[in-house]
Enzyme design. Structure first.
Site, PDB file in Angstrom:
ATOM      1  N   ALA A   1      43.350   7.514 -10.983  1.00 40.20           N
ATOM      2  CA  ALA A   1      42.774   6.271 -11.484  1.00 40.20           C
ATOM      3  C   ALA A   1      41.269   6.297 -11.245  1.00 40.20           C
ATOM      4  CB  ALA A   1      43.407   5.073 -10.771  1.00 40.20           C
TER       5      ALA A   1
ATOM      6  N   TYR B   1      47.150  -3.627 -10.327  1.00 42.22           N
ATOM      7  CA  TYR B   1      45.708  -3.602 -10.498  1.00 42.22           C
ATOM      8  C   TYR B   1      45.297  -4.589 -11.593  1.00 42.22           C
ATOM      9  CZ  TYR B   1      46.295   0.366  -7.430  1.00 42.22           C
ATOM     10  OH  TYR B   1      46.639   1.162  -6.360  1.00 42.22           O
TER      11      TYR B   1
ATOM     12  N   ARG C   1      49.358   2.957 -19.307  1.00 44.08           N
ATOM     13  CA  ARG C   1      50.379   2.910 -18.245  1.00 44.08           C
ATOM     14  C   ARG C   1      50.671   1.460 -17.912  1.00 44.08           C
ATOM     15  NH1 ARG C   1      51.451   6.308 -12.712  1.00 44.08           N
ATOM     16  NH2 ARG C   1      52.499   7.601 -14.263  1.00 44.08           N
TER      17      ARG C   1
END
Length: 372
Positions: free
Chosen positions: A72, A197, A245
């Site tokens: 990431a 996130y 994702r």
């Protein structure tokens, strides 16, 4: 369109898809159906890639995977999970990434970059340093941002809600990061909207209690991700794939569900997203998840079949026969591996031997190849 080709029944006489069948998405060809998942290495300084990343990512390309994806990578400095995260928020990050991506491509794999913003999970220590929240005295930062002023856990700081100008800035940061990834030579970018996130925080009603244009209804909670996907696709070449994702389920009553994920995938497909990388969880701590071999594969299968879009399956996929079965039975178009390729960077080569397929052995290693 490509997804119709990949999801329709194989023509009569054609070999069915399997783990080592080639695949093409837009203008990119993949030598097999194995991808290296993004895995945080917590080994950067100021977002820069270094020799650790070169060896870590490069060895997985030599090991035979079709896709090698960075961890990431933060689109803004304050969007890092930790001060040690990889980044792509400034042009100075490009040269070392370009070196790594050239090596990956030279060894037959497709270089990919996951673009991310950590949201309320930002400014934490590396796992081996406890993973707790960091403040400015400990290389951390404040404020941290989220859709709503709800902390991740009792030990986490309360984030500041992003206003609409801040949201627009995040959307632009993803687009700018995609442009830098392309300049570095990436052939795929993946938008990280999973694992609690920032973008997932907007999706989940557990972390998004806004009552404006970006909260409340499903349409509003998914708006920022749709804006990011649209902005990235506008700057990302039409010949190159775009992945997203997602956490297909929060595993919590009242949270994001697989039904939501199917509907989201349909929307993203219309925005020229090519593949949904189906993970789960991460929105809130201390969730009971029924983890076991292939436990997330049904998410990839449902999204693929009901949204008509290509998917990747992840999560405790360890055995070659298991991975091959996932592809052969149409549960997913690809499998993405994480811990298993940490344990064995050459897992794809071993899998090819076990399955009786031709693995992409580098010529330097052919003398070690098993004979049957």
């Amino acid at each position: 369109m490509l997804q119709r080709v990949m999801t329709e029944t194989n023509p009569a006489g054609a070999e069915p898809a399997h783990l080592f069948a080639p695949l093409e998405i837009r203008g990119v060809s993949f030598r097999n159906r194995i991808g290296v998942s993004p895995m945080c290495e917590y080994s950067s300084e100021d977002g820069f890639a270094n020799d650790w990343h070169f060896v870590h990512l490069g060895s997985r390309a030599v090991g035979g995977a079709a896709i090698v994806m960075t961890e990431a990578s933060a689109v803004l400095a304050d969007g890092r999970i930790s001060p040690d995260d990889l980044g792509v928020w400034k042009d100075e990050h490009i040269p070392m990434l370009a070196r790594i991506f050239r090596f990956i491509e030279d060894h037959g794999a497709v270089p990919a970059m996951q673009l991310a913003h950590a949201g309320r999970k930002a400014s934490t220590a590396a796992p081996w340093n406890g993973g707790g929240a960091l403040d400015e005295r400990e290389r951390g930062w404040r404020p941290i941002f989220a859709p709503s002023a709800i902390s991740f856990s009792p030990k986490s700081p309360t984030p500041e809600p992003l206003d609409e100008a801040g949201i627009a800035g995040v959307v632009q940061a993803f687009a700018d990061a995609a442009k830098r990834a392309r300049e570095a030579g990436a052939k795929i970018v993946e938008i990280h909207a999973a694992h609690g996130y920032l973008l997932h925080e907007f999706l989940s009603p557990l972390s998004n209690t806004r009552n404006d244009y970006y909260g409340g209804s499903f349409e509003n909670r998914t708006r920022i991700l749709r804006e990011v996907a649209r902005a990235v696709r506008q700057t990302w070449p039409a010949t190159l794939p775009l992945f997203v994702r997602i956490s297909a389920s929060d595993w919590v009553q009242g949270g994001w569900t697989i039904n939501d994920s199917v509907e989201l995938a349909k929307q993203l497909h219309k925005l020229s997203v090519d593949l949904i990388d189906c993970s789960s969880g991460g929105a809130v701590p201390n969730v009971s998840i029924p983890a076991g071999p292939g436990y997330q594969v049904p998410f990839a299968e449902r999204v693929r079949k009901e949204a008509g879009i290509a998917t990747a399956a992840v999560g405790m996929i360890t055995a070659p026969a298991q991975a091959d079965c996932i592809v052969r039975t149409g549960q997913a178009d690809m499998v993405f591996l994480a811990r298993e390729v940490l344990r064995d960077p050459y897992w794809p080569l071993r899998a090819a031997d076990e399955l009786g397929q031709n693995g992409p052995w580098p010529k330097q290693y052919l003398r070690a190849k098993r004979t049957h």
